[in-house]
Design an enzyme around this catalytic site. Structure first.
Site, short mmCIF file in Angstrom:
data_model
loop_
_atom_site.label_atom_id
_atom_site.label_comp_id
_atom_site.label_asym_id
_atom_site.label_seq_id
_atom_site.Cartn_x
_atom_site.Cartn_y
_atom_site.Cartn_z
N VAL A 175 0.84 -1.20 0.00
CA VAL A 175 0.00 0.00 0.00
C VAL A 175 0.87 1.24 0.00
O VAL A 175 1.72 1.43 0.89
CB VAL A 175 -0.94 0.01 1.22
CG1 VAL A 175 -1.83 1.25 1.18
CG2 VAL A 175 -1.80 -1.25 1.25
N LYS A 176 0.68 2.09 -1.01
CA LYS A 176 1.42 3.35 -1.08
C LYS A 176 0.67 4.43 -0.28
O LYS A 176 -0.51 4.68 -0.51
CB LYS A 176 1.56 3.81 -2.53
CG LYS A 176 2.52 2.97 -3.35
CD LYS A 176 2.62 3.47 -4.78
CE LYS A 176 3.49 4.69 -4.88
NZ LYS A 176 3.68 5.10 -6.30
N ILE A 177 1.40 5.05 0.62
CA ILE A 177 0.82 6.09 1.48
C ILE A 177 1.74 7.31 1.44
O ILE A 177 2.96 7.18 1.59
CB ILE A 177 0.65 5.56 2.92
CG1 ILE A 177 -0.40 4.45 2.94
CG2 ILE A 177 0.28 6.69 3.88
CD1 ILE A 177 -0.70 3.87 4.29
#
Length: 216
Positions: free
Chosen positions: A83-85
């Site tokens: 997951v890119k945050i």
């Protein structure tokens, strides 16, 4: 050094995988919008089936609670999803929560060593300094990559650096020189990395010499 492909184009990913050098994929909302996928989830799952490693998928929520909820959903799509945050206070809070749940996070849109240190402390699996965008703003993007790599090595930080926003083969060369464990590149740059005029000339010469030898 590992190479990831920075795209949401399924055909490009298929072609790159056939070359045998790609070990992951990174996407972002701009890349996804460009491809106009009719079913985003299915597209990500197909990418995961094609590549042998992590596939970064970005959250769109702005608040930590929304990011966490979205991250939990994205992580169910496939075991390879990361997951890119974004590197923001809300992003830090979200990563600190999901990392404890075993969800892998890519701390993205990183533009400083301070951000990279905080991302690693929060539990990010990867941190992505954006080289090209820093260069565009008049800074030395690769210098930041070198600083992060050096700091992580000094303090034995497990978070892996992904040199991102790669614009040309020279960026990849510099990323390798400073010890970045991963570079994520557009398909065009991947092809440019293997291309060289002397190789082309050498192949053409070998073919010509072989044909002449067969005619004798």
């Amino acid at each position: 050094m590992r190479i990831f492909l920075d795209t949401a184009n399924i055909d490009e990913i298929r072609q790159a995988v056939r070359l045998g050098v790609i070990s992951g994929v990174t996407t972002n909302p701009s890349l996804v919008a460009k491809e106009k996928h009719t079913n985003y989830k299915s597209a990500i799952q197909e990418i995961c089936r094609l590549v042998p490693g992590p596939v970064s998928v970005e959250v769109m929520g702005q608040e930590a609670k929304a990011m966490v909820s979205e991250a939990r959903e994205l992580s169910t799509w496939h075991p390879q999803v990361v997951v890119k945050i974004p590197a923001s206070p809300q992003g830090l809070e979200a990563i600190s929560i999901i990392s404890k749940e075993g969800i892998k996070a890519n701390f993205t849109l990183c533009f400083s060593l301070n951000q990279a240190i905080l991302g690693s402390l929060a539990g990010a699996t990867y941190v992505s300094p954006f080289v090209g965008r820093l260069d565009d703003a008049g800074h030395d993007g690769m210098e930041l990559v070198a600083e992060i790599v050096a700091a992580y090595q000094r303090y034995r930080i497990a978070t892996q650096v992904i040199a991102a926003s790669i614009r040309h083969p020279q960026h990849c060369l510099e990323a390798a020189r400073v010890g970045a464990p991963i570079a994520t590149v557009p398909y065009k740059v991947l092809l440019q990395m293997i291309g060289h005029p002397l190789t082309d000339a050498g192949i053409a010469r070998f073919i010509q010499d072989w044909r002449q030898a067969q005619e004798k």
